[in-house]
Design an enzyme around this catalytic site. Sequence first.
Site: not given
Ligand code: MOS
Length: 754
Positions: A251, A644-646, A714, A717-718
């Site tokens: 994180f 990977n859609p999953k 692209k 994750g965030e």
């Molecule tokens: Mo993240 S806050 O770019 O590990």
Amino acid sequence: MSPDTQSTTIPRHVRHGSNAGQPVSRRDGVLKVTGAATYAADNHPEGMLHAVIVPSTIARGRVRSLDVSAAKAHPGIVEVITPENRIPLHFDPNDKMPPFGFRVEVLQDDSVRYVNQPIAVVVAETLEAATEGARLLAPRYEEELPRTDLDNGERYDAEAVGVGAPAVTTAGDIDAGFAAATRVTEAEYYTPPQYHNAMEPHAVVAEWNGDHLTLDMPNQALRMSAASYAQYFGIPVENVLIRSPFLGGGFGSKAILNGPQILGILAARQVGRPVKLVLTRAQMYGPVGHRGRTWQKLRLGTDAEGKLTALHHTSIGATSSFDDFVEPAANTSLMLYASPAIRADHKGLRLDIGTPGPMRAPGEASGSAALEVAIDEAAQACGMDPLAFRLANYAETEPTSGRPYSSKALRECYEQGAASFGWSNRPLEPGTMRDENGFLVGWGMGTAVFPCPQFPAEARATLRADGTALVETGGVDMGQGAWTALAQLAAEALGLDLDQVEFHSGRSDLPDGGVAGGSGHTASAGQALSNAGSDVIAQLSEIAVNDPDSPLFGAGNIGVVAGEGRLYRRDDETRSETYAEILARAGRAELVGSGKSGRDPASADRFAMNSHGAVFAEVKVDPALMQVKVTRLVGAFAAGRVINPKLVRSQYYGGMIWGISFALQEEALADRRTGRIMNADLAEYHVPVNADVPEMEAILVPEVDPHVSPLGIKGVGEIGVTGTVGAIANAVWHATGIRVRKYPIRLEDLLARR
Ligand code: MOS
């Protein structure tokens, strides 16, 4: 997608894209669920000692005394390290090491600048002895009153925010914009301090061998960290090996060097034996970063049609007394809505706290938590549906620069998300929906946005004599699925099945995989791996087409395509042979290729680049207790090519769950008198558990982006946390008619205003 559009993002030599794009299960899954995955603290080198941090219990002042002799007299204690006797470092910890270094507290003096700052390290034969030795130090302090809040902190003009982002940006004439408005809405929003709270605590097992250093530690940025450690200890970077095969949650907190881990390494050097240092949960509330508090204000000017005429977002961000990371919250307003005038500005606020740092969409999470509610409030003031208002202010080009987007399927996200959620049935007025049990029901939405960086990354691919391959990059799978998605990209470029590709990462002595952060690891390391695979196939093709004994001989200008471990003539696929055959005839035991990440620099200048999404939330509120429960979440996201859609869906779910957390649960509460965090544990620092998580849907909106990188990826994750927070807050308003502008939204805030 048509084959034509796909061809812009799949390497040209690939016969058909059979690997990437498939919902393959995680390659690390079995290791993790069976406990076979080893984390940093699972390592016990021969002769290893245990070190524990002695954390300060005051927020500001000096350490007056430590009873070192009492600690040293305890059986099993090997060394007590304090500012008096700690060995020197080669780099001044009060300096910031480029490019992203923070100032760290590593016993350089007796000052205390926040609670849980390391003030000593005790090294012992056992963890129990070290823990007891730490207790026996019984520190005494000269204590000053800590600065803990907006009213007693020191405000200053931030030079930069986040990691080098501008603190002030103005586009257009903001005064003229407000003068042209028929209506101005204005409100203030507060976001609390939040802590990363990864399942795996920060840990290091450090072993010195002369001037060679081996580190087992969770780390999101292996090569950058290795270089930094080398500088702190005055050794060549090649002498540092970091191993981080598995990482139990990062994180952002494991991307940046911190004091405790440096102290673990220092302790091993000082005592001449391997040392393990693991933070307790409580000790992570201070020295390893957090999401800093923000006090934000938004002013929106709108005209009679509900179009923005001006948008002013200002944010005060808390930081420590000795470093400068300020949450870049207001900059989110530069990314989303069309307005002839936009201003984003920040101030810093010095408090006696550990330095904040990047955490789960730094900037965008806090910023959109305020902006998306402000947009809802402006829509309400205009008497408009919040989606209609957003569409009226849709940015066809980047709001501040006018640059076109490399791709932007946000409109499709709005449409598909709204359709699946049933948004068109939403009554405009709040407080009008009830469920069969009499609970108040509310629907809210928010726009999601996150940049899509392309970090420097390198990779190597080795085709072996048997036609299988080894691919390597020094990145990290921190739970997002990198092992799997990256291997899929390598397999695609190599024209092999996934099970013919062995994937190695998580070591700093591999080609630099860049940072697992900023939602950019798949896009960056994946591009490098794909290019490495392409390099191997180019070399192999060269051998085959020049070999008179090959069925591909002379295919030069027409070329060959790769698939299923074979090369085929592009114009006649009946003529083909296996990789193993080509290598065998050439007498080659292996072929090694390399690749780098990269975005066309011209594209980087010409286009604005973001991932986008739209999140729709339903909440139910108990009218007697005003307890809020999120009952439905639908997110529709467009983030370029999906490998990977999953796993991508899991990333969106994870982000949206962190959105629930931000909106309704997370907050670290400090005692104003001492600065101590009162809920520094997972019992009282609330994060969502299964019972808090509703039915969720994540819609993968197709988006082809030929500019963001050759592969068109692209990042996912965030982005899920952005948009979700505001969507939930707006749903709470829609259920109750009450605007709570302070996160997390608590039932007492609603009860007080019912
Ligand atoms: Mo993240 S806050 O770019 O590990």
